[in-house]
Write a protein that holds these residues in place. Structure first.
Motif, PDB file in Angstrom:
ATOM      1  N   UNK A  70      11.712  17.596 -79.964  1.00  0.00           N
ATOM      2  CA  UNK A  70      11.539  18.246 -81.266  1.00  0.00           C
ATOM      3  C   UNK A  70      12.893  18.509 -81.891  1.00  0.00           C
ATOM      4  N   UNK A  71      13.083  18.039 -83.124  1.00  0.00           N
ATOM      5  CA  UNK A  71      14.349  18.209 -83.816  1.00  0.00           C
ATOM      6  C   UNK A  71      14.426  19.537 -84.558  1.00  0.00           C
ATOM      7  N   UNK A  72      15.591  19.866 -85.090  1.00  0.00           N
ATOM      8  CA  UNK A  72      15.772  21.152 -85.790  1.00  0.00           C
ATOM      9  C   UNK A  72      14.913  21.283 -87.043  1.00  0.00           C
ATOM     10  N   UNK A  73      14.670  20.188 -87.738  1.00  0.00           N
ATOM     11  CA  UNK A  73      13.837  20.271 -88.949  1.00  0.00           C
ATOM     12  C   UNK A  73      12.398  20.635 -88.589  1.00  0.00           C
ATOM     13  N   UNK A  74      11.887  19.998 -87.545  1.00  0.00           N
ATOM     14  CA  UNK A  74      10.539  20.325 -87.110  1.00  0.00           C
ATOM     15  C   UNK A  74      10.489  21.749 -86.575  1.00  0.00           C
ATOM     16  N   UNK A  75      11.547  22.138 -85.861  1.00  0.00           N
ATOM     17  CA  UNK A  75      11.606  23.516 -85.367  1.00  0.00           C
ATOM     18  C   UNK A  75      11.585  24.500 -86.536  1.00  0.00           C
ATOM     19  N   UNK A  76      12.291  24.152 -87.589  1.00  0.00           N
ATOM     20  CA  UNK A  76      12.323  25.023 -88.772  1.00  0.00           C
ATOM     21  C   UNK A  76      10.933  25.121 -89.389  1.00  0.00           C
ATOM     22  N   UNK A  77      10.242  23.973 -89.499  1.00  0.00           N
ATOM     23  CA  UNK A  77       8.895  23.966 -90.074  1.00  0.00           C
ATOM     24  C   UNK A  77       7.945  24.840 -89.263  1.00  0.00           C
ATOM     25  N   UNK A  78       8.061  24.757 -87.941  1.00  0.00           N
ATOM     26  CA  UNK A  78       7.159  25.526 -87.084  1.00  0.00           C
ATOM     27  C   UNK A  78       7.525  27.000 -87.075  1.00  0.00           C
ATOM     28  N   UNK A  79       8.829  27.287 -86.951  1.00  0.00           N
ATOM     29  CA  UNK A  79       9.272  28.673 -86.814  1.00  0.00           C
ATOM     30  C   UNK A  79       9.037  29.469 -88.092  1.00  0.00           C
ATOM     31  N   UNK A  94       6.782  28.886 -90.320  1.00  0.00           N
ATOM     32  CA  UNK A  94       5.368  28.821 -90.708  1.00  0.00           C
ATOM     33  C   UNK A  94       5.182  28.207 -92.104  1.00  0.00           C
ATOM     34  N   UNK A  95       5.866  27.096 -92.282  1.00  0.00           N
ATOM     35  CA  UNK A  95       5.808  26.421 -93.584  1.00  0.00           C
ATOM     36  C   UNK A  95       4.373  25.962 -93.886  1.00  0.00           C
ATOM     37  N   UNK A  96       3.664  25.493 -92.859  1.00  0.00           N
ATOM     38  CA  UNK A  96       2.291  25.033 -93.090  1.00  0.00           C
ATOM     39  C   UNK A  96       1.373  26.180 -93.497  1.00  0.00           C
ATOM     40  N   UNK A  97       1.630  27.373 -92.938  1.00  0.00           N
ATOM     41  CA  UNK A  97       0.852  28.547 -93.348  1.00  0.00           C
ATOM     42  C   UNK A  97       1.089  28.850 -94.821  1.00  0.00           C
ATOM     43  N   UNK A  98       2.359  28.792 -95.218  1.00  0.00           N
ATOM     44  CA  UNK A  98       2.693  29.076 -96.620  1.00  0.00           C
ATOM     45  C   UNK A  98       2.064  28.042 -97.550  1.00  0.00           C
ATOM     46  N   UNK A  99       2.162  26.780 -97.150  1.00  0.00           N
ATOM     47  CA  UNK A  99       1.574  25.731 -97.980  1.00  0.00           C
ATOM     48  C   UNK A  99       0.058  25.895 -98.080  1.00  0.00           C
ATOM     49  N   UNK A 100      -0.578  26.288 -96.979  1.00  0.00           N
ATOM     50  CA  UNK A 100      -2.020  26.529 -97.020  1.00  0.00           C
ATOM     51  C   UNK A 100      -2.359  27.601 -98.057  1.00  0.00           C
ATOM     52  N   UNK A 104       1.406  17.473 -82.583  1.00  0.00           N
ATOM     53  CA  UNK A 104       1.670  18.685 -83.362  1.00  0.00           C
ATOM     54  C   UNK A 104       0.543  19.704 -83.232  1.00  0.00           C
ATOM     55  N   UNK A 105      -0.691  19.226 -83.069  1.00  0.00           N
ATOM     56  CA  UNK A 105      -1.829  20.143 -83.100  1.00  0.00           C
ATOM     57  C   UNK A 105      -1.807  21.206 -82.008  1.00  0.00           C
ATOM     58  N   UNK A 106      -1.212  20.970 -80.839  1.00  0.00           N
ATOM     59  CA  UNK A 106      -1.169  22.060 -79.852  1.00  0.00           C
ATOM     60  C   UNK A 106      -0.368  23.277 -80.300  1.00  0.00           C
ATOM     61  N   UNK A 107       0.544  23.116 -81.279  1.00  0.00           N
ATOM     62  CA  UNK A 107       1.341  24.249 -81.758  1.00  0.00           C
ATOM     63  C   UNK A 107       0.441  25.185 -82.566  1.00  0.00           C
ATOM     64  N   UNK A 108       0.534  26.471 -82.271  1.00  0.00           N
ATOM     65  CA  UNK A 108      -0.300  27.445 -82.962  1.00  0.00           C
ATOM     66  C   UNK A 108      -0.016  27.482 -84.451  1.00  0.00           C
ATOM     67  N   UNK A 109       1.250  27.231 -84.835  1.00  0.00           N
ATOM     68  CA  UNK A 109       1.612  27.237 -86.250  1.00  0.00           C
ATOM     69  C   UNK A 109       1.266  25.924 -86.948  1.00  0.00           C
ATOM     70  N   UNK A 110       0.587  25.035 -86.221  1.00  0.00           N
ATOM     71  CA  UNK A 110       0.038  23.817 -86.830  1.00  0.00           C
ATOM     72  C   UNK A 110      -1.484  23.882 -86.827  1.00  0.00           C
ATOM     73  N   UNK A 111      -2.074  24.090 -85.617  1.00  0.00           N
ATOM     74  CA  UNK A 111      -3.530  24.010 -85.598  1.00  0.00           C
ATOM     75  C   UNK A 111      -4.195  25.178 -86.323  1.00  0.00           C
ATOM     76  N   UNK A 112      -3.491  26.330 -86.399  1.00  0.00           N
ATOM     77  CA  UNK A 112      -4.106  27.450 -87.124  1.00  0.00           C
ATOM     78  C   UNK A 112      -4.192  27.168 -88.621  1.00  0.00           C
TER      79      UNK A 112
END
Length: 788
Positions: free
Chosen positions: A128-137, A139-145, A175-183
């Motif tokens: 996992x690279x820093x950009x993906x870490x940033x997205x997960x940490x 909670x960018x997907x939560x914000x976009x939702x 990615x789906x196993x990450x809680x900040x993705x599957x949630x």
């Protein structure tokens, strides 16, 4: 006076024309000034655009030069820049009514995806690279939702769905196993299918399908999408029926944040409150909603997604799918609706010959379909959805498939189809039987076939008794329809059973035939010491085939087939030599069938290409196909040893064979098409590789018990009746040959021939005996070649 008046008029007209001319000149002058001003503005705009292009080109050259001289920004900084550009839009912009396509948000989201894809390509697999870490940490997907749910700015939901879809599709690491993705993915799933014919339907189905594809790759991930729906009585309500529904965490053991879209905290333990946890399968619910879309492409995609989900091997998901979703209701209700939309009367030929239908591929033209026959479009729609139900159950996890098939049986076969089959209207019976025949041909899934067979034939396994044949009303009615007053109904029902006995389900053959032959009590039951002295190897009161004028000297009765172990593992000698175990030589059995019809009633020898050998190839191919169907069936241990059989039990051939034998006995008095169908069903039964079936249907030399009949004995009685009738018909053989040639198309139709039904019956009888001889020969050689 008239002249002056005309002058005045001409003067007025001239002045009027001149005035118009002058006005036109004034207008033309104004127009020219406008054109000059437009040209000046256009020139200025072009000059500005030219300067801008030069400046842009200069800036681009300068940027490339700077990039060449200085290192580029790290991917993470670039990623953060694009994300902050999106967030700053919401901070700085007061106009939230402008569509998202008028902003830079789509461009920034696309840049973020490109950066994430590039980062993954530059790193080792699974890192996992820093950009993906940033997205997960962060909670960018939560914000976009949240932004997508609010659809702010307008069209943002569409952009968010596209971002999620591309992110899950492009990134190879899980990615789906990450809680900040599957949630957030789970939350976004709930938004899909909420509104019928929504402008975001296409993006919704694309998103749901990529999630289904990911779950198909890693089925265990489905547990993240089974939300615990907690139902408990509301303590504030005095009415015990009041319930409150909460969403607890999925079966992952992870806590959840509060809020209307996030899952509330776990309910407190309370001894006075009985909680009931029910898994919620939101992705199935969303797909089911999208199957109601008016857009056919969306419906097909939703059906594909459902098929992926039902195939997941996780037991919890399978149970949730059948118990807590409306999938069963969707399948059966739509199937019932399509069936009810069919015309009450349809030509069976149209039903049988309509092109095969694969779900999702039935492109049609309403005008052309109506021109071919009324109801074709409705029939194709029904068959298409039936095909989908069949394929869905075929792909489904085993327990889910069993539940789905049972629901189809209860909600469609029993509730909708059975009343149609049990009606008394001949038109309705014919149409519903033809439709059932088409359904039987189309069903291929094991679970659905099993439930359909139980629906048609019942689940009884024990021997039939004449007094109990009506215990299963539908089975009784269908078998009776094989001998209906209407020849069309008889033919269609016989064809239905012909297709049914070729299906790969052991219960079909057992229910219709084998349950009555299991004890072999069709054989004569005489203890050895009570048997009368043999004459030429037979009891003195038995039929001596050697002395019968129907048979040649070739048939010695002392080689009677006394044992049916034709499929046993004991060595079998060549059919051209007598066997030490007393089995009848196969050529004697073949000749017994070939010699049944007397020479004066034979006509095939006068027409080329109608010999016995023409049936051998077909019999070999069909027998091989049957062996392939039956190889998984538990037919080991048969035949049952004669000493273990209850020969003293009264024998009843079974309702199905009774009707077939009755029909066979009237072959000389029935229409040609009926005879063809009766003999076709009997030949299919004779091909089955079961020793009891072979003995009962293909061995002419078994000693039948009192009141028992076999296929051979039925044919012998028909031949006896035929020989009496031949004597009363002048020019029998020439008429017979003429009818055969007409049936083969070798002679044009002319004047009616007397006794046409009888002559056609004789021709069918001769061909059927040749077919049985070929089947006996092929089965014997198959058994001989398979023995060690």
């Amino acid at each position: 006076m008239n002249t002056n008046s005309n002058k005045r008029c001409h003067g007025v007209q001239h002045r009027g024309s001149q005035g118009l001319y002058e006005t036109s000149n004034l207008d033309r002058g104004g127009s020219n000034r406008k054109k000059i001003e437009e040209f000046s503005r256009s020139s200025r705009d072009k000059l500005v655009q030219s300067k801008n292009k030069m400046f842009s080109k200069f800036t681009s050259i300068l940027q490339h030069a700077v990039e060449a001289l200085a290192p580029s920004l790290p991917l993470q900084e670039d990623f953060v820049y694009h994300w902050k550009a999106i967030t700053h839009y919401y901070i700085e912009t007061s106009d939230d009514k402008a569509p998202v396509t008028d902003t830079n948000i789509p461009s920034h989201l696309e840049q973020m995806l490109d950066i994430l894809t590039q980062e993954e390509l530059e790193r080792e697999s699974g890192e996992t690279g820093p950009c993906m870490e940033y997205l997960l940490h962060h909670k960018i997907l939560e914000t976009l939702y949240t932004l997508g749910k609010a659809d702010c700015p307008p069209g943002m939901k569409q952009q968010v769905l596209t971002f999620y879809t591309k992110l899950l599709g492009r990134i190879r690491q899980p990615l789906l196993p990450h809680i900040n993705v599957h949630r957030p993915v789970q939350k976004l799933i709930r938004l899909c299918g909420e509104i019928l014919a929504a402008p975001t339907e296409n993006e919704e189905i694309q998103f749901l399908c990529i999630v289904c594809a990911k779950l198909k790759q890693d089925p265990y991930l489905v547990n993240f999408f089974l939300e615990n729906k907690v139902k408990r009585p509301d303590p504030k309500s005095a009415d015990a029926e009041g319930v409150r529904e909460d969403y607890a965490s999925p079966d992952t053991g992870q806590t959840q944040a509060g809020g209307p879209d996030a899952e509330p905290p776990e309910p407190k333990a309370d001894a006075t409150i009985q909680s009931n946890h029910v898994n919620n399968y939101n992705i199935v619910t969303s797909l089911l909603n999208l199957t109601k879309s008016p857009d056919g492409r969306i419906v097909v995609k939703a059906c594909e997604g459902l098929m992926l989900l039902v195939s997941l091997p996780e037991p919890a998901a399978a149970k949730c799918l059948t118990e807590n979703t409306d999938l069963c209701v969707l399948l059966t209700d739509r199937l019932s609706a399509f069936y009810k939309a069919l015309p009450t009367s349809m030509d069976p030929v149209d039903i049988e010959t309509v092109e095969s239908v694969n779900w999702g591929l039935d492109v049609y033209n309403m005008k052309d379909d109506a021109a071919i026959f009324t109801g074709k479009r409705a029939l194709i729609s029904f068959l298409s959805w039936l095909d989908y139900c069949d394929q869905l159950i075929k792909e489904a996890q085993k327990t889910a498939a069993a539940v789905l098939a049972k629901v189809v049986r209860e909600r469609f076969f029993v509730s909708i189809l059975e009343p149609q089959l049990m009606q008394t209207s001949e038109v309705g019976i014919l149409t519903s039987t033809a439709l059932l025949n088409r359904i039987i041909r189309q069903v291929t899934s094991e679970a659905l076939l099993k439930e359909m067979v139980y629906f048609l034939l019942g689940e009884d396994m024990g021997p039939e008794a004449l007094a109990s044949i009506s215990q299963h009303p539908l089975r009784h009615r269908l078998i009776e329809h094989c001998d209906h007053l209407s020849d069309e109904i008889s033919i269609m029902t016989l064809r239905l059973f012909e297709h049914l006995i070729q299906k790969p389900d052991q219960h079909i053959v057992h229910s219709l035939v084998l349950r009555s032959l299991g004890e072999r009590n069709y054989l004569e039951n005489k203890p050895q010491e009570d048997k009368e002295p043999l004459e030429n190897g037979q009891p003195h009161d038995s039929v001596d085939l050697e002395e019968d004028p129907l048979f040649g000297d070739d048939l010695s009765a002392d080689n009677r087939l006394s044992s049916p172990n034709w499929l046993s593992t004991s060595p079998i000698q060549s059919p051209d030599h007598a066997k030490p175990d007393g089995k009848t030589e196969v050529h004697k059995i073949v000749n017994s069938f070939l010699c049944l019809v007397p020479d004066e009633a034979k006509s095939s020898s006068h027409v080329d290409g109608t010999g016995y050998d023409t049936y051998l190839r077909d019999a070999h191919r069909q027998f091989r196909d049957y062996c392939g169907i039956c190889q998984r069936w538990d037919w080991r241990g048969t035949p049952k040893p004669i000493e273990k059989c209850h020969l003293d039990n009264p024998f009843f051939e079974g309702h199905f064979l009774k009707v077939l034998f009755d029909r066979m006995g009237r072959i000389l008095d029935q229409p040609y098409d009926v005879n063809l169908q009766v003999t076709s069903v009997l030949s299919k039964l004779s091909l089955l590789p079961h020793p009891h079936m072979h003995e009962y249907l293909l061995d002419p030399y078994i000693n039948l018990g009192p009141g028992c009949r076999s296929l051979f004995s039925v044919i012998v009685r028909v031949v006896g009746d035929l020989m009496l009738r031949i004597q009363r018909i002048p020019d029998f053989t020439p008429k017979l040959l003429l009818v055969r040639k007409r049936l083969l198309g070798l002679e044009p139709e002319g004047l009616n021939v007397d006794h046409m039904t009888l002559l056609e019956g004789v021709i069918v009888l001769e061909e059927f005996c040749k077919e049985l001889a070929a089947i006996a020969f092929v089965k014997f050689h198959a058994a001989a070649s398979s023995s060690p």
